[in-house]
Enzyme design. Sequence first.
Site, short mmCIF file in Angstrom:
data_model
loop_
_atom_site.label_atom_id
_atom_site.label_comp_id
_atom_site.label_asym_id
_atom_site.label_seq_id
_atom_site.Cartn_x
_atom_site.Cartn_y
_atom_site.Cartn_z
CB CYS A 65 24.95 18.72 19.46
SG CYS A 65 25.15 17.72 17.96
CB CYS A 68 22.05 12.65 20.37
SG CYS A 68 23.58 11.86 19.84
CB CYS A 142 30.99 13.82 18.39
SG CYS A 142 29.61 12.87 17.72
CG PHE A 269 15.09 -0.59 -3.40
CD1 PHE A 269 14.85 0.65 -3.99
CD2 PHE A 269 14.03 -1.47 -3.27
CE1 PHE A 269 13.57 0.99 -4.42
CE2 PHE A 269 12.76 -1.14 -3.70
CZ PHE A 269 12.53 0.09 -4.28
CD GLU A 289 20.40 1.66 -6.06
OE1 GLU A 289 20.10 2.85 -6.18
OE2 GLU A 289 20.05 0.95 -5.09
CG ASP A 337 18.14 -2.01 2.33
OD1 ASP A 337 17.38 -1.35 3.08
OD2 ASP A 337 19.37 -1.90 2.36
CB CYS A 363 15.63 3.12 7.17
SG CYS A 363 15.09 3.87 5.61
#
Length: 410
Positions: A65, A68, A142, A269, A289, A337, A363
Amino acid sequence: MTQQYTIARLGHQGDGIADGPIFAPRTLPGEVVTGDVDGQQLTDIRIDTPSDDRVKPLCRHYKACGGCQLQHASDAFVGNWKVDVVRAALSAQGLDAEMRPIHTSLPNSRRRATIAVRRTKKGTLAGFHGRASGVITEIPDCQLLVPELLAAIPVAEALAVIGGSRKGVLSVTLTLSEVGLDVSVQGGKPLDGPLEASLAQAAEQQGLARLAWDGEVLAMRNPPYQQFGAAKVAPPPGAFLQATKDGEAALLTAVQEVVAGSKKIVDLFAGCGTFSMPLAADAEVHAVEGDKAMTHALDQGWRMAQGLKRVTTEARDLFRRPLMPDELRKIDAVVLDPPRAGAEAQVTELAEAQVPVIAYVSCNPVTFARDAKVLVSAGYRLNWVQVVDQFRWSSHTELAASFTLSHISG
């Protein structure tokens, strides 16, 4: 040609890197490995000398998979590595900050996933794509997803039987809402009357809260709301949502600490109100946004909630039209964000506006560090960074950070 290498470090995608550079997936720094070189990639890898940080992968699907990248590494190693990724990004900009201990979400806590489904001669094949391939790997055990999403994979398969093409792959986003499963499908057959009827019937039979097909809502038994503070918000199909409740709570706690005591907050955002709604318990919030459907959902959620202060919304492309300094007058704090591209244009205006307090959620450590440099150069202090690992065993890293003007204590 088979060769032996010593892994020097991990790259940002989680691959081991040896001199060359040669990239060796699922290896760790200090390991001596042997494999076949294909360009810059090492294949058919054998671990000759394992790292002390190497562990047995928890999931039996890990080898095939692509969901990960780092299950072969200890939790302590992954946590330290992710913090170091952020530290290195800041250092590249000449910055440093207090790095708080990483907050990592537990296994089986992901409340949203996009499942790939292909119709086959015998039925369907559903799961995640293999690493860097179009091959779909089934994932019945999973270790990422909440049990409710694992149990819903047959729903994705049933929808593929009804509306999937034998030549294409259906992309089925499963989201766990407070009232059941919210399903959004992309890549299916074009809608017509019979297909709409069949899909609506399937949604009823499966007990789905909502079913959307290429953005069009076909069935909704209950608005699939998410609880943001005191508000219940039903995001539009496919809208952004933090990956785990636990990770969302950690980011929110950090943001609340940064803006504590503020009476007027701008949330940039803002999405559907992940931060706006909880912050509205104590402050007036203006939520901005780019997606009108999201701002509408946010506004509806606020209007239905009890006990919140005033929340206003604005649909605006902050990349092309950032809020300007004159629009940020009398604002006590900003929550920022942005997506992975960061907020370069908006940060430039924030630096000029000199808003007293900024909570930055990111992120992408690289674009965060770039934007942080602009703020620090304009007189802000980067007080601390809280790394949050919602995407356990992946190379993905999130964070929240505190900025205050230098003359204001952090």
